[in-house]
Design an enzyme around this catalytic site. Structure first.
Site, PDB file in Angstrom:
ATOM      1  N   HIS A 143       2.692   7.948   3.329  1.00 17.14           N
ATOM      2  CA  HIS A 143       3.884   6.609   3.577  1.00 17.14           C
ATOM      3  C   HIS A 143       4.592   7.097   2.560  1.00 17.14           C
ATOM      4  CE1 HIS A 143       1.239   4.399   6.728  1.00 17.14           C
ATOM      5  NE2 HIS A 143       0.786   5.283   6.051  1.00 17.14           N
TER       6      HIS A 143
ATOM      7  N   GLU B 185       7.810   5.897   3.000  1.00 13.86           N
ATOM      8  CA  GLU B 185       8.327   4.682   2.676  1.00 13.86           C
ATOM      9  C   GLU B 185       7.706   3.406   2.010  1.00 13.86           C
ATOM     10  OE1 GLU B 185       5.996   5.472   5.247  1.00 13.86           O
ATOM     11  OE2 GLU B 185       4.570   3.799   5.741  1.00 13.86           O
TER      12      GLU B 185
ATOM     13  N   SER C  66      -2.217   2.517  15.752  1.00 20.16           N
ATOM     14  CA  SER C  66      -2.272   3.617  16.483  1.00 20.16           C
ATOM     15  C   SER C  66      -2.363   3.393  18.048  1.00 20.16           C
ATOM     16  CB  SER C  66      -2.043   4.902  16.164  1.00 20.16           C
ATOM     17  OG  SER C  66      -3.706   4.912  16.373  1.00 20.16           O
TER      18      SER C  66
ATOM     19  N   CYS D  13       1.600   8.300  10.356  1.00 15.81           N
ATOM     20  CA  CYS D  13       0.579   8.069   9.901  1.00 15.81           C
ATOM     21  C   CYS D  13       0.003   7.856  11.210  1.00 15.81           C
ATOM     22  CB  CYS D  13       0.032   6.756   8.914  1.00 15.81           C
ATOM     23  SG  CYS D  13      -1.300   6.350   8.779  1.00 15.81           S
TER      24      CYS D  13
HETATM   25  N1  GLN Z   1      -5.944   4.119  11.148  1.00 19.29           N
HETATM   26  C1  GLN Z   1      -4.631   3.272  11.556  1.00 19.29           C
HETATM   27  C2  GLN Z   1      -4.943   4.634  13.235  1.00 19.29           C
HETATM   28  O1  GLN Z   1      -5.928   4.773  13.439  1.00 19.29           O
HETATM   29  C3  GLN Z   1      -3.563   4.599  10.985  1.00 19.29           C
HETATM   30  C4  GLN Z   1      -3.637   4.061   9.655  1.00 19.29           C
HETATM   31  C5  GLN Z   1      -1.639   4.277   9.067  1.00 19.29           C
HETATM   32  O2  GLN Z   1      -0.568   4.241   9.611  1.00 19.29           O
HETATM   33  N2  GLN Z   1      -1.886   3.608   7.259  1.00 19.29           N
HETATM   34  O3  GLN Z   1      -4.328   3.870  13.519  1.00 19.29           O
END
Ligand code: GLN
Length: 192
Positions: free
Chosen positions: A173, A175, A50, A81
């Protein structure tokens, strides 16, 4: 009915979202710049990292362009996520992390810790008649939802899927499965 959906293709697992949407007969556009938003009914922000997604989306002008389109109600939005983290109004651990911040939720990144950072679980999701097999990968937790944000699924009392108007956010997820029901739900929102 013809519908065009974008997948933010800056970083993360956008190809899997693209394939899932194409399997539903949807026209898919890879979105890297504001001009790619033209004519889209919806946009998916994938899982990944992110901080990277947030920094690049700001640099490419996407953050502002997406915010405008979502606020005027012309674009449905779904973050999975890392994508959900990008949408979140609050990240108490990292208040300065670049993000869209238009969905009134607070999230904690990597909330399941190192020991159980990835797991799978069957979820009961509002609006779906059968459980959904969900994959969680270094997932965040939704700590709080604001007024007008509907909780669509929980896992052990933790909120994992929410909706506010045409905006969806989930910590797992879909997808990565062969189950397209949440993608179908999103296409429905985009057409609404
Ligand atoms: N741990 C990631 C984050 O904090 C997110 C993980 C994911 O998108 N599978 O950005």
């Amino acid at each position: 009915m013809h519908v065009k959906i974008g997948v933010m293709a800056i970083q993360g697992d956008f190809r899997e979202h693209k394939q899932m949407l194409q399997s539903l007969g949807v026209e898919v556009v890879e979105v890297r710049l504001p001009k790619h938003l033209e004519g889209l009914a919806g946009l998916i922000v994938p899982g990944g990292e992110s901080t990277t997604i947030g920094m690049l989306a700001r640099e490419y002008g996407l953050e502002r362009a997406v915010r405008e389109r979502v606020q005027e109600g012309s674009l449905a939005l779904w973050g999975t996520c890392a994508g959900a983290i990008w949408l979140a109004k609050e990240i108490p651990q990292y208040p300065d992390q670049p993000r869209l911040g238009i969905l009134d939720i607070a999230v904690e990144r990597n909330a399941y810790g190192r020991q159980v950072d990835s797991f799978e679980e069957d979820l009961h999701i509002k609006g779906l008649d059968r459980p959904f097999h969900a994959f969680f990968i270094r997932a965040p937790v939704i700590l709080r939802v604001g007024e007008g944000v509907e909780v669509l699924a929980t896992h052990h009392d933790e909120i994992v899927l929410v909706r506010s108007g045409k905006v969806l956010a989930g910590t797992f997820h879909p997808e990565l499965t062969h189950d397209s029901r949440i993608h179908q739900m999103f296409v429905g929102l985009a057409l609404s």
